[in-house]
Scaffold this motif. Structure first.
Motif, PDB file in Angstrom:
ATOM      1  N   ASP A 175       0.809  -1.256   0.041  1.00 58.19           N
ATOM      2  CA  ASP A 175       0.006  -0.164   0.004  1.00 58.19           C
ATOM      3  C   ASP A 175       0.925   1.173   0.020  1.00 58.19           C
ATOM      4  O   ASP A 175       1.516   1.364   0.947  1.00 58.19           O
ATOM      5  CB  ASP A 175      -0.840  -0.071   1.437  1.00 58.19           C
TER       6      ASP A 175
ATOM      7  N   TYR B 115     -11.142   6.844  10.105  1.00 61.77           N
ATOM      8  CA  TYR B 115      -9.780   6.112   9.322  1.00 61.77           C
ATOM      9  C   TYR B 115      -9.305   4.725  10.012  1.00 61.77           C
ATOM     10  O   TYR B 115      -9.069   4.024   9.284  1.00 61.77           O
ATOM     11  CB  TYR B 115      -8.660   7.345   9.298  1.00 61.77           C
TER      12      TYR B 115
ATOM     13  N   ASN C 116      -5.012  11.613  -1.548  1.00 63.50           N
ATOM     14  CA  ASN C 116      -6.238  12.072  -1.091  1.00 63.50           C
ATOM     15  C   ASN C 116      -7.032  12.757  -1.991  1.00 63.50           C
ATOM     16  O   ASN C 116      -6.562  13.686  -2.780  1.00 63.50           O
ATOM     17  CB  ASN C 116      -6.409  13.033   0.076  1.00 63.50           C
TER      18      ASN C 116
ATOM     19  N   ASP D 135      -9.252   1.061   8.147  1.00 63.87           N
ATOM     20  CA  ASP D 135      -8.094   0.345   8.213  1.00 63.87           C
ATOM     21  C   ASP D 135      -7.967  -1.188   8.736  1.00 63.87           C
ATOM     22  O   ASP D 135      -7.434  -1.996   8.370  1.00 63.87           O
ATOM     23  CB  ASP D 135      -6.795   1.092   8.564  1.00 63.87           C
TER      24      ASP D 135
HETATM   25  N1  ARG Z   1      -4.359   8.779   2.251  1.00 61.24           N
HETATM   26  C1  ARG Z   1      -3.386   8.656   3.352  1.00 61.24           C
HETATM   27  C2  ARG Z   1      -2.464   9.986   3.416  1.00 61.24           C
HETATM   28  O1  ARG Z   1      -2.524  10.440   2.649  1.00 61.24           O
HETATM   29  C3  ARG Z   1      -2.535   7.483   3.334  1.00 61.24           C
HETATM   30  C4  ARG Z   1      -3.088   6.119   3.274  1.00 61.24           C
HETATM   31  C5  ARG Z   1      -2.155   4.986   3.697  1.00 61.24           C
HETATM   32  N2  ARG Z   1      -2.621   3.767   3.776  1.00 61.24           N
HETATM   33  C6  ARG Z   1      -3.816   3.288   4.711  1.00 61.24           C
HETATM   34  N3  ARG Z   1      -3.975   1.960   4.554  1.00 61.24           N
HETATM   35  N4  ARG Z   1      -4.084   3.766   5.548  1.00 61.24           N
HETATM   36  O2  ARG Z   1      -1.785  10.261   4.380  1.00 61.24           O
END
Ligand code: ARG
Length: 568
Positions: free
Chosen positions: A118, A310, A123, A314
């Motif tokens: 990952d 969040y 975002n 996860d």
């Molecule tokens: N979208 C998050 C950011 O920009 C990172 C995601 C990382 N992966 C996860 N499974 N939470 O900080």
């Protein structure tokens, strides 16, 4: 094929048990070439443990070593280090084998794993900025290396497409949107309405409430809000895709946060039922009372207003990756501030009985010349796309100066390879936890530990082969009579030792530094040894060394996600 390090380690183990010692000894590349090529400190460790004289222990071990095929008789140095000097004939034979080995001697990993990586994971409705570069470039390199070692890799982009930001985005969309601006530059306009709403909500309680209402509507499936959300996601994805195209970085799956929405209520229910979660002040929480650092850091998985967050997503993501994707290993690449979050998530997964190997691979920041987080002049995050375009433009100028006779198309292709390579390499050649200063001049320099320097070494080799128009057959034997030839051949043999090592602590910088040293060794050889002007059989041998260096540079850079041009 076995590496010298493996061969020597095996023989050392044999010798240790023959001498009656029950330890596993480690052989590592020598810290200083004056001492030899490889060394082990096992005699020092044993002597300390048993209260013996280390040199005497070293002698006992050496008496049992059967390594004459590859090494001169080992020497004892300092307090009791055992040093190995490879025999030139053994190095020559090894190099000849490498020439016929498609993997350049790199062994497949054992055991093999199914790894979900990952990384990147930007975002929606927020610009993808330079901060995402590190996760994206690092994750891609790790994915390439893991695949090359034979692992079954699934690259997953965990897009942030479902967060509290959408309350503000939707409010802004309904009240502040400039359609023309949206058509011109969608992300900039989305960011503008998001920021303006954020500002308004700071002083105006009615805006704050309105945003919350929009978010609740979206979460409960309101049609209009869902449409707005979908459009924002689509616009952002288009922008991300454009950056991935330029970077030549690709995903197998892109499961954004929203993908897990339907699964969240069941997750909370399950955790409550098993007693892993409890209700505290109206929220559903998991406590870690017996872990001192986490004792006062519960993980909220459902807020008191009923919303998921969040963490809930996860936990659902862990389920999906292990149950649906059948992964036994999960690597998540993000900035260091998410450490606590993943510590909690992995701990919950462990309590739920998951035994997969979870790794949170963190990284430091990219700094501007002022050593603060890198920003544009007006204090904004630097959009990734602008940065990549500038890299290509700057590389183009360098190509123009260095080789004005190239065609326009060639210049364009080379500028992209050099510019993007420079940005990636500047990142990957640093230890991932180091904060580094972003400097165009340094990363694009043709001297020093940079992508252009390595690419230039490759180009030099290609030009040798262009001169002979492909008239070259790989010889069965190499002649390594000059010191620089021997040094180069030894370096080439180490590629297979370095690549697997990268994954021990997720350090592509080990590979980058190896390639830099390889290019230096090639440079030394090229200065000292005429290639095309030498007599046979030396000529073929030198051509073979050059060819092997070219392949190793190309493969090594490819594992870092960096291309090589044929000319520059
Ligand atoms: N979208 C998050 C950011 O920009 C990172 C995601 C990382 N992966 C996860 N499974 N939470 O900080």
């Amino acid at each position: 094929m076995q590496t010298f390090q493996d061969l020597l380690t095996r023989q050392l183990s044999r010798a240790l048990s023959a001498a009656g010692f029950v330890v596993a000894g480690e052989v590592v590349p020598a810290s200083d070439p004056r001492f030899g090529d490889y060394q082990t400190n096992v005699a020092l460790l044993l002597a300390k443990e048993r209260g013996d004289n280390p040199r005497a222990v070293a002698k006992k071990i050496i008496a049992q070593l059967e390594i004459a095929e590859w090494s001169d008789p080992p020497t004892i140095a300092g307090a009791g280090f055992i040093n190995f000097h490879l025999k030139p004939e053994a190095v020559a034979k090894h190099a000849a084998q490498l020439l016929n080995n498609a993997r350049l001697g790199v062994p497949l990993a054992e055991p093999l794993h199914r790894i979900v990586i990952d990384f990147g994971s930007p975002n929606v409705a927020k610009p993808m900025h330079v901060g995402h570069i590190r996760s994206t470039v690092l994750g891609d390199a790790l994915a390439r290396i893991a695949s090359f070692l034979g692992h079954d890799v699934i690259r997953d982009n965990h897009i942030g497409d479902w967060g509290t930001q959408f309350g503000m985005v939707i409010y802004g969309w309904k009240n502040l949107l400039d359609r023309e601006a949206l058509a011109r530059d969608p992300i900039a306009e989305l960011v503008r309405i998001y920021k303006q709403t954020n500002e308004l909500s700071k002083t105006d309680a009615s805006v704050r409430d309105a945003c919350r209402t929009e978010l609740v509507r979206l979460q409960s499936g309101d049609e209009e809000n869902l449409l707005i959300w979908k459009e924002c996601v689509a616009l952002s994805m288009k922008e991300f895709e454009a950056a991935y195209e330029i970077l030549d970085i690709h995903y197998d799956i892109q499961r954004g946060e929203s993908f897990y929405n339907e699964r969240l209520p069941a997750i909370v229910e399950r955790l409550l039922k098993s007693g892993l979660a409890e209700i505290s002040e109206g929220a559903v929480c998991v406590f870690f009372r017996e872990i001192p650092e986490l004792a006062d850091r519960p993980c909220i998985i459902q807020k008191s207003d009923g919303g998921f967050n969040y963490a809930t997503t996860d936990i659902a993501t862990v389920d999906y990756r292990i149950r649906d994707l059948a992964a036994d290993t999960i690597w998540i690449v993000t900035g260091a501030p998410q450490q606590l979050h993943f510590r909690q998530i992995f701990e919950i997964a462990r309590r739920e009985g998951y035994s997969a190997d979870f790794r949170h691979i963190t990284h430091g920041s990219i700094l501007g010349e002022n050593r603060k987080l890198m920003k544009t002049r007006s204090g904004e995050n630097v959009p990734l796309r602008d940065l990549l375009e500038e890299a290509i433009m700057r590389a183009r100028k360098i190509v123009e100066e260095k080789n004005p006779d190239l065609t326009e198309t060639e210049k364009e292709q080379i500028a992209k390879i050099v510019g993007i390579g420079a940005v990636k390499y500047a990142d990957l050649s640093q230890y991932r936890m180091t904060d580094y200063v972003f400097s165009w001049d340094r990363m694009l320099s043709l001297q020093g530990n940079t992508a252009p320097y390595l690419q230039n070494a490759y180009v030099r080799i290609r030009s040798i082969f262009r001169k002979i128009g492909g008239n070259f057959t790989v010889p069965d034997e190499l002649k390594l009579s000059e010191a620089t030839e021997l040094t180069l051949a030894k370096r080439l043999a180490q590629f297979a030792e370095v690549v697997p090592q990268v994954l021990n602590d997720f350090r592509p910088n080990l590979l980058a530094n190896y390639l830099f040293e390889l290019a230096n060794a090639f440079h030394g050889f090229y200065e000292a040894c005429p290639v095309l002007k030498s007599e046979e059989p030396v000529r073929s041998s030198r051509l073979a060394l050059s060819a092997l260096t070219g392949r190793t540079l190309q493969q090594g850079l490819n594992l870092l996600g960096i291309e090589v041009p044929e000319k520059m």
